[in-house]
Design an enzyme around this catalytic site. Structure first.
Site, mmCIF file in Angstrom:
data_model
loop_
_atom_site.group_PDB
_atom_site.id
_atom_site.type_symbol
_atom_site.label_atom_id
_atom_site.label_comp_id
_atom_site.label_asym_id
_atom_site.label_seq_id
_atom_site.Cartn_x
_atom_site.Cartn_y
_atom_site.Cartn_z
ATOM 1 N N GLU A 1 -6.877 6.152 -5.344
ATOM 2 C CA GLU A 1 -6.683 6.236 -3.901
ATOM 3 C C GLU A 1 -6.969 7.603 -3.275
ATOM 4 O O GLU A 1 -6.111 8.189 -2.610
ATOM 5 C CB GLU A 1 -5.273 5.753 -3.535
ATOM 6 C CG GLU A 1 -5.068 4.291 -3.877
ATOM 7 C CD GLU A 1 -3.705 3.750 -3.483
ATOM 8 O OE1 GLU A 1 -2.822 4.545 -3.109
ATOM 9 O OE2 GLU A 1 -3.524 2.517 -3.541
ATOM 10 N N GLU B 1 -6.080 -2.848 -6.984
ATOM 11 C CA GLU B 1 -4.696 -3.044 -6.564
ATOM 12 C C GLU B 1 -4.673 -3.930 -5.323
ATOM 13 O O GLU B 1 -5.465 -3.743 -4.405
ATOM 14 C CB GLU B 1 -4.007 -1.715 -6.238
ATOM 15 C CG GLU B 1 -3.782 -0.809 -7.419
ATOM 16 C CD GLU B 1 -3.027 0.456 -7.030
ATOM 17 O OE1 GLU B 1 -2.353 0.444 -5.972
ATOM 18 O OE2 GLU B 1 -3.122 1.447 -7.766
#
Length: 531
Positions: free
Chosen positions: A194, A336
């Site tokens: 991320e 995710e």
């Protein structure tokens, strides 16, 4: 969740030589996850024979935290039994987050229940990782390693910090690639979790995509790390996440000027510029793009309020990352995605997102966040006991799962109460004795153990013990076996790591239950009544 503030638009040393220790020989993964190492062709992931593979897995986190190893090792459910359940539910891939802290020579794994996991006593985080990878391979599962954080302290916008340099990041990846070289269970590297925007434009300090700044351009950093890894292990897939805002900076919400605002998405979820500025690797057919996608339990994005919701969502997914798959540019492995399912909006989101990925082996790959029930903003597939299963989530996900070889699951499994598939009871052999011990009791529940001894003349492989409880006594969890309950009958099936019970040997099955403390009755071992 402790690991992330969800949205950029809403959010204001190298390993030592010991890391290079060889892992025991890998078991070849086949069937649901293919044979040998994997590679790409257009938007598909293929195995060494050219067969199409779809990775349908989940995350098991903890190695990126202060514990430096998998969460849930503190539970009464042994680590192997947890993996057994994942495989039996149909998950064929395990994405494992870690931090560089966990790779250090002096790293210590903490919060391990040594009663249920005696084989982990004294092991380093990497040695525990070795064991999990080794056992996952025997289930036919694949493993993706995810560099989640530079340190256990938390996530970072960039892939390096003042304490963990880019050189350390790359060298740690090279050491891991060397450690698992030749082990086809481990298929690749998710380079950094991320990357996202920081600071406001024009004073952006976060990860950009295609901006050309060597210190901030995530696309260029992914090329540097990916090529370094492929120089050590050319067979690995390189998983590259997106950013949040391509400029690397947040929109200034206080200037009342939206003309220069850009389209930002989830941390790691914005690959809108990857078509224009693709990641270039020195080894062909190794690149997989890996966006993240979340529901309102993480952050309430504006698109959830669109009057056409959920019909608006496919165009949003197309824009951020789906176009890469639909235009046959590269495979997608959604690293995710998750939700607590607390709201109907989220249920609809999960149903539509999975439908968007497609069904069958040609659909997009994914790893659900997470197995862990202690994921604060999504919860888990496992319930708080780390044994039973969140059936509402599993029911939505299961039609899209491609079970690993060795799993007793079908494409759309109907899991038992514990989330594991119990084997049919083998033919009765020999005789047995059963001894019960009540270990504890409290108002409304109790803990006990049943020791079953094989007094016959032959080895039982596998073994299965059964007993009955009075009506109103219900199983909470069990250990040293896969323990399930149907009506008043309880079944304890041998775990795969201790399937045999030799003549004269005993096994102690532990459990907790709700109801009045009651000794097991009518105990049997492989159908033979115990005395």
């Amino acid at each position: 969740m402790f690991r992330r503030v969800a949205l950029a638009t809403a959010a204001a040393g190298a390993l030592v030589a010991g890391l290079l220790a060889a892992l025991p020989a890998a078991s070849a993964a086949t069937g649901g996850t293919g044979t040998g190492y994997l590679h790409t062709s257009g938007n598909k992931i293929l195995d060494s024979t050219g067969a199409t593979v779809r990775l349908t897995g989940l995350n098991w986190f903890g190695m990126e935290t202060d514990n430096k190893t998998f969460h849930g090792l503190w539970a009464s459910n042994p680590w192997r039994s947890q993996l057994d359940t994942m495989a039996s539910l149909g998950y064929n891939t395990l994405r494992i987050p870690f931090s560089d802290d966990a790779l250090k020579s002096d790293a210590v794994a903490t919060s391990i229940n040594t009663y249920t996991n005696p084989d982990l006593v004294g092991l380093s985080p990497l040695q525990i990782l070795d064991k999990v990878i080794g056992y996952a391979g025997t289930k036919g599962m694949r493993v993706i390693l995810d560099r989640h954080r530079p340190t256990a302290a938390g996530q970072t916008a960039l892939w390096y910090t003042s304490a963990v340099s880019e050189t350390t990041w790359i060298n740690d990846w090279k050491a891991l690639a060397q450690r698992y070289a030749g082990n086809t269970t481990v298929i690749g590297a998710d380079l950094h979790n991320e990357p996202h925007a920081e600071g406001t434009k024009p004073n952006s300090t976060g990860a950009c995509w295609g901006c050309g700044d060597q210190a901030r351009d995530w696309r260029l950093a992914a090329e540097r790390a990916g090529n370094a890894i492929l120089g050590v292990q050319p067979n690995w897939l390189i998983f590259v996440e997106g950013v949040s805002c391509p400029s690397g900076g947040l929109n200034n919400t206080y200037d009342n000027d939206t003309s220069n605002d850009e389209d930002c998405g989830w941390w790691g979820g914005n690959l809108s510029q990857a078509g224009t500025y693709p990641v270039r690797l020195n080894v062909a057919n190794r690149l997989v793009y890996s966006p993240h996608e979340y529901a309102t339990s993480v952050y309430h994005q504006t698109w959830f309020d669109d009057p056409t919701y959920p019909a608006n969502m496919p165009a949003i997914w197309d824009h951020y990352w789906g176009y890469l798959y639909k235009q046959n540019i590269a495979p997608i492995m959604m690293g995710e995605f998750g939700t607590t399912l607390a709201s109907n909006i989220d249920k609809v989101w999960l149903q539509n997102l999975l439908a968007y990925t497609g069904t069958g082996v040609t659909g997009m790959s994914f790893t659900y966040w997470a197995w862990n029930p202690n994921s604060g903003d999504t919860g888990g597939i496992a319930n708080d006991d780390w044994t039973t299963i969140n059936q509402a989530k599993q029911a939505i996900i299961s039609p899209y799962l491609i079970p690993p070889v060795g799993s007793t699951s079908t494409t759309s499994p109907t899991p038992s109460t514990s989330g594991s598939t119990s084997p049919s009871t083998p033919p009765a052999t020999g005789a047995c004795t059963a001894t019960y011990k009540q270990d504890n009791a409290w108002q409304g529940g109790f803990q006990g153990s049943l020791t079953v001894k094989n007094t016959g003349t032959g080895t039982l492989n596998p073994w299965t013990a059964t007993w009955t409880w009075p009506s109103g006594v219900t199983l909470v969890n069990g250990w040293n076996a896969t323990v399930t309950q149907s009506g008043t009958t309880v079944t304890a099936a041998a775990p795969s790591y201790a399937a045999s019970l030799a003549a004269g040997a005993s096994v102690t099955i532990g459990f907790t239950a709700n109801g009045t403390a009651s000794a097991p009755a009518s105990a049997k071992l492989n159908g033979a009544t115990c005395s």
